[in-house]
Write a protein that holds these residues in place. Structure first.
Motif, PDB file in Angstrom:
ATOM      1  N   GLY A 173      42.554 -20.426 -27.824  1.00 18.17           N
ATOM      2  CA  GLY A 173      41.982 -21.743 -27.607  1.00 18.17           C
ATOM      3  C   GLY A 173      41.247 -22.245 -28.839  1.00 18.17           C
ATOM      4  O   GLY A 173      41.341 -21.642 -29.906  1.00 18.17           O
ATOM      5  N   PRO A 174      40.511 -23.354 -28.675  1.00 14.87           N
ATOM      6  CA  PRO A 174      40.177 -24.041 -27.425  1.00 14.87           C
ATOM      7  C   PRO A 174      41.356 -24.829 -26.823  1.00 14.87           C
ATOM      8  O   PRO A 174      42.230 -25.284 -27.521  1.00 14.87           O
ATOM      9  CB  PRO A 174      39.050 -24.995 -27.824  1.00 14.87           C
ATOM     10  CG  PRO A 174      38.633 -24.622 -29.203  1.00 14.87           C
ATOM     11  CD  PRO A 174      39.797 -23.946 -29.827  1.00 14.87           C
ATOM     12  N   PHE A 175      41.266 -24.968 -25.491  1.00 16.91           N
ATOM     13  CA  PHE A 175      42.188 -25.787 -24.721  1.00 16.91           C
ATOM     14  C   PHE A 175      41.373 -26.885 -24.024  1.00 16.91           C
ATOM     15  O   PHE A 175      40.204 -26.693 -23.713  1.00 16.91           O
ATOM     16  CB  PHE A 175      42.902 -24.950 -23.662  1.00 16.91           C
ATOM     17  CG  PHE A 175      43.618 -23.744 -24.208  1.00 16.91           C
ATOM     18  CD1 PHE A 175      44.840 -23.878 -24.839  1.00 16.91           C
ATOM     19  CD2 PHE A 175      43.054 -22.484 -24.076  1.00 16.91           C
ATOM     20  CE1 PHE A 175      45.512 -22.762 -25.340  1.00 16.91           C
ATOM     21  CE2 PHE A 175      43.713 -21.363 -24.568  1.00 16.91           C
ATOM     22  CZ  PHE A 175      44.940 -21.497 -25.205  1.00 16.91           C
ATOM     23  N   THR A 176      42.023 -28.015 -23.772  1.00 17.06           N
ATOM     24  CA  THR A 176      41.332 -29.121 -23.106  1.00 17.06           C
ATOM     25  C   THR A 176      41.594 -29.079 -21.603  1.00 17.06           C
ATOM     26  O   THR A 176      42.752 -29.032 -21.172  1.00 17.06           O
ATOM     27  CB  THR A 176      41.779 -30.474 -23.683  1.00 17.06           C
ATOM     28  OG1 THR A 176      41.411 -30.539 -25.066  1.00 17.06           O
ATOM     29  CG2 THR A 176      41.114 -31.633 -22.934  1.00 17.06           C
ATOM     30  N   LEU A 177      40.523 -29.075 -20.828  1.00 13.16           N
ATOM     31  CA  LEU A 177      40.616 -29.089 -19.372  1.00 13.16           C
ATOM     32  C   LEU A 177      40.187 -30.440 -18.801  1.00 13.16           C
ATOM     33  O   LEU A 177      40.801 -30.961 -17.873  1.00 13.16           O
ATOM     34  CB  LEU A 177      39.743 -27.978 -18.781  1.00 13.16           C
ATOM     35  CG  LEU A 177      39.745 -27.821 -17.264  1.00 13.16           C
ATOM     36  CD1 LEU A 177      41.162 -27.565 -16.741  1.00 13.16           C
ATOM     37  CD2 LEU A 177      38.808 -26.701 -16.835  1.00 13.16           C
ATOM     38  N   TYR A 178      39.118 -30.995 -19.351  1.00 17.95           N
ATOM     39  CA  TYR A 178      38.616 -32.302 -18.933  1.00 17.95           C
ATOM     40  C   TYR A 178      38.479 -33.183 -20.176  1.00 17.95           C
ATOM     41  O   TYR A 178      38.200 -32.679 -21.268  1.00 17.95           O
ATOM     42  CB  TYR A 178      37.233 -32.187 -18.283  1.00 17.95           C
ATOM     43  CG  TYR A 178      37.113 -31.151 -17.191  1.00 17.95           C
ATOM     44  CD1 TYR A 178      37.553 -31.419 -15.905  1.00 17.95           C
ATOM     45  CD2 TYR A 178      36.538 -29.903 -17.450  1.00 17.95           C
ATOM     46  CE1 TYR A 178      37.431 -30.469 -14.892  1.00 17.95           C
ATOM     47  CE2 TYR A 178      36.405 -28.954 -16.449  1.00 17.95           C
ATOM     48  CZ  TYR A 178      36.856 -29.232 -15.182  1.00 17.95           C
ATOM     49  OH  TYR A 178      36.739 -28.296 -14.189  1.00 17.95           O
ATOM     50  N   GLU A 179      38.651 -34.473 -19.998  1.00 19.44           N
ATOM     51  CA  GLU A 179      38.343 -35.399 -21.080  1.00 19.44           C
ATOM     52  C   GLU A 179      36.821 -35.485 -21.229  1.00 19.44           C
ATOM     53  O   GLU A 179      36.088 -35.326 -20.238  1.00 19.44           O
ATOM     54  CB  GLU A 179      38.934 -36.773 -20.798  1.00 19.44           C
ATOM     55  CG  GLU A 179      40.449 -36.807 -20.829  1.00 19.44           C
ATOM     56  CD  GLU A 179      41.018 -36.294 -22.150  1.00 19.44           C
ATOM     57  OE1 GLU A 179      40.466 -36.677 -23.219  1.00 19.44           O
ATOM     58  OE2 GLU A 179      41.993 -35.531 -22.125  1.00 19.44           O
ATOM     59  N   PRO A 180      36.320 -35.715 -22.456  1.00 18.96           N
ATOM     60  CA  PRO A 180      34.867 -35.678 -22.673  1.00 18.96           C
ATOM     61  C   PRO A 180      34.061 -36.562 -21.733  1.00 18.96           C
ATOM     62  O   PRO A 180      33.059 -36.111 -21.152  1.00 18.96           O
ATOM     63  CB  PRO A 180      34.732 -36.138 -24.137  1.00 18.96           C
ATOM     64  CG  PRO A 180      36.007 -35.698 -24.781  1.00 18.96           C
ATOM     65  CD  PRO A 180      37.066 -35.890 -23.723  1.00 18.96           C
ATOM     66  N   GLU A 181      34.482 -37.794 -21.546  1.00 22.97           N
ATOM     67  CA  GLU A 181      33.713 -38.686 -20.667  1.00 22.97           C
ATOM     68  C   GLU A 181      33.827 -38.249 -19.216  1.00 22.97           C
ATOM     69  O   GLU A 181      32.871 -38.412 -18.434  1.00 22.97           O
ATOM     70  CB  GLU A 181      34.184 -40.133 -20.838  1.00 22.97           C
ATOM     71  CG  GLU A 181      33.804 -40.739 -22.171  1.00 22.97           C
ATOM     72  CD  GLU A 181      32.302 -40.620 -22.452  1.00 22.97           C
ATOM     73  OE1 GLU A 181      31.489 -40.919 -21.543  1.00 22.97           O
ATOM     74  OE2 GLU A 181      31.944 -40.217 -23.579  1.00 22.97           O
ATOM     75  N   GLU A 182      34.969 -37.678 -18.846  1.00 19.74           N
ATOM     76  CA  GLU A 182      35.167 -37.195 -17.482  1.00 19.74           C
ATOM     77  C   GLU A 182      34.181 -36.075 -17.158  1.00 19.74           C
ATOM     78  O   GLU A 182      33.489 -36.119 -16.132  1.00 19.74           O
ATOM     79  CB  GLU A 182      36.605 -36.688 -17.331  1.00 19.74           C
ATOM     80  CG  GLU A 182      36.911 -36.058 -15.978  1.00 19.74           C
ATOM     81  CD  GLU A 182      38.253 -35.349 -15.946  1.00 19.74           C
ATOM     82  OE1 GLU A 182      38.689 -34.996 -14.829  1.00 19.74           O
ATOM     83  OE2 GLU A 182      38.851 -35.145 -17.020  1.00 19.74           O
ATOM     84  N   ILE A 183      34.098 -35.072 -18.025  1.00 20.28           N
ATOM     85  CA  ILE A 183      33.209 -33.945 -17.725  1.00 20.28           C
ATOM     86  C   ILE A 183      31.744 -34.355 -17.844  1.00 20.28           C
ATOM     87  O   ILE A 183      30.890 -33.827 -17.121  1.00 20.28           O
ATOM     88  CB  ILE A 183      33.526 -32.723 -18.625  1.00 20.28           C
ATOM     89  CG1 ILE A 183      32.756 -31.479 -18.139  1.00 20.28           C
ATOM     90  CG2 ILE A 183      33.209 -33.021 -20.079  1.00 20.28           C
ATOM     91  CD1 ILE A 183      33.029 -31.062 -16.724  1.00 20.28           C
ATOM     92  N   LYS A 184      31.434 -35.275 -18.720  1.00 29.11           N
ATOM     93  CA  LYS A 184      30.047 -35.738 -18.817  1.00 29.11           C
ATOM     94  C   LYS A 184      29.619 -36.424 -17.522  1.00 29.11           C
ATOM     95  O   LYS A 184      28.494 -36.226 -17.044  1.00 29.11           O
ATOM     96  CB  LYS A 184      29.882 -36.666 -20.023  1.00 29.11           C
ATOM     97  CG  LYS A 184      29.942 -35.921 -21.357  1.00 29.11           C
ATOM     98  CD  LYS A 184      29.912 -36.859 -22.551  1.00 29.11           C
ATOM     99  CE  LYS A 184      30.052 -36.068 -23.851  1.00 29.11           C
ATOM    100  NZ  LYS A 184      30.106 -36.952 -25.047  1.00 29.11           N
ATOM    101  N   ASP A 185      30.514 -37.225 -16.945  1.00 28.63           N
ATOM    102  CA  ASP A 185      30.217 -37.858 -15.660  1.00 28.63           C
ATOM    103  C   ASP A 185      30.098 -36.809 -14.551  1.00 28.63           C
ATOM    104  O   ASP A 185      29.194 -36.867 -13.712  1.00 28.63           O
ATOM    105  CB  ASP A 185      31.318 -38.865 -15.293  1.00 28.63           C
ATOM    106  CG  ASP A 185      31.254 -40.125 -16.132  1.00 28.63           C
ATOM    107  OD1 ASP A 185      30.207 -40.365 -16.769  1.00 28.63           O
ATOM    108  OD2 ASP A 185      32.260 -40.856 -16.164  1.00 28.63           O
TER     109      ASP A 185
END
Length: 318
Positions: A28-40
């Motif tokens: 990795g790293p691998f992406t699981l959530y988009e940044p704004e998605e996980i911040k919300d």
């Protein structure tokens, strides 16, 4: 309502990714959530975590110490975290390494606030380092141990904010003896090492476990795992790893969430009813490992099939 995987795609590691993983000890790293998605999501979920009414660890003793072990295993009561540990993006990659039967045996939060120290170099095989007793034991015929840790950044994790560090290729040799035990001393927090870096190990001195007292990690080989919010890294717990201090250049905290996975044949918490470490103590009365793929192959394991709020865990097949 059952927690269902969000996608049917196979996220297994490719042959090249698997080769690199075995060589380096991480992927990795691998992406699981988009940044704004996980911040919300994190803004919402961190409020829910304040409700401990359904948490599996309720002991008052667990609230002492530098690291709050009362906040272990919140996937056992919080639906978002229960879904997170079962995500196919994670489980398929872990299964590529561990095989068809996979248990999630523990989760932990790793917050780092502005000014917090870094975490000292360490490895973990049976996780007896702080508790004094093995917490996971692989079958004798495997000749290996440890856990696959999936460390997900719920916020940005930069060098200045205290991201992880690895020394690639160190996962196949243990430089520490977990059976030696460590003495808990909260006065060691924010101590400065020989190079002037504020590093510690949650109230312990991990150097007490060194097999060779004169050995030192080769930090010239270290790599920093700078991750954006929503990314995750997969690594052996036996890989030499540490973290940078939070330099306080931003007022934002760094939050990592680690889920730990073992093969279904592993014995989880053998011969114990409590966990004692980091100045705290919790009972395992309500604890259960979660089968995220395949089957549990050790009949002595405690298994949780649903959260304490009655939400069934998803099991990955195929």
């Amino acid at each position: 309502m059952s927690i269902q995987p969000t996608q049917s795609t196979d996220f297994s590691l490719s042959a090249e990714e698997l080769r690199e993983f075995h060589e380096r000890g991480y992927a990795g790293p691998f992406t699981l959530y988009e940044p704004e998605e996980i911040k919300d999501i994190w803004r919402r979920e961190r409020v829910k975590l304040l409700d401990r009414s359904a948490a599996v660890y309720q002991d008052e003793e667990a609230h002492s110490g530098v690291t709050n072990i009362a906040n272990y295993d919140r996937h056992l009561d919080q639906t978002f975290l229960a879904e997170h540990i079962c995500r196919p993006e994670i489980v398929d990659r872990v299964s590529s390494i561990l095989g068809p039967d996979v248990l999630c045996w523990r989760t932990e939060f790793f917050p780092k606030y502005p000014g917090d120290e870094g975490t000292d170099w360490h490895q973990a095989d049976t996780f007896a380092n702080a508790s004094g007793a093995p917490q996971i034991v692989w079958p004798e015929d495997t000749g290996f141990g440890g856990t696959i840790t999936v460390w997900c950044a719920f916020t940005d994790a930069t060098v200045d904010m205290g991201c992880l560090q690895f020394i690639p290729g160190t996962h196949q040799t243990m430089f520490y003896d977990e059976t030696k035990g460590m003495h808990y001393d909260p006065a060691t927090v924010n101590a400065v090492d020989k190079d002037g870096v504020r590093r510690g190990f949650f109230g312990y001195d991990y150097r007490d476990l060194k097999i060779d007292p004169d050995w030192e990690p080769d930090e010239s080989q270290a790599v920093s795992m700078d991750m954006a919010a929503g990314q995750f890294i997969v690594f052996w717990s036996t890989l030499m790893h540490a973290s940078h201090p939070h330099q306080g250049k931003t007022n934002d905290m760094r939050m990592g969430f680690a889920s730990r996975y073992v093969p279904g044949s592993t014995h989880v918490y053998p011969d114990t009813e409590v966990v004692e470490e980091y100045g705290g103590r919790v009972s395992l009365d309500r604890y259960g490992a979660v089968v995220v793929k395949g089957e549990n192959r050790n009949p002595e394991n405690r298994i949780a099939t649903e959260t304490t709020r009655g939400v069934p865990f998803s099991r990955r097949h195929g």
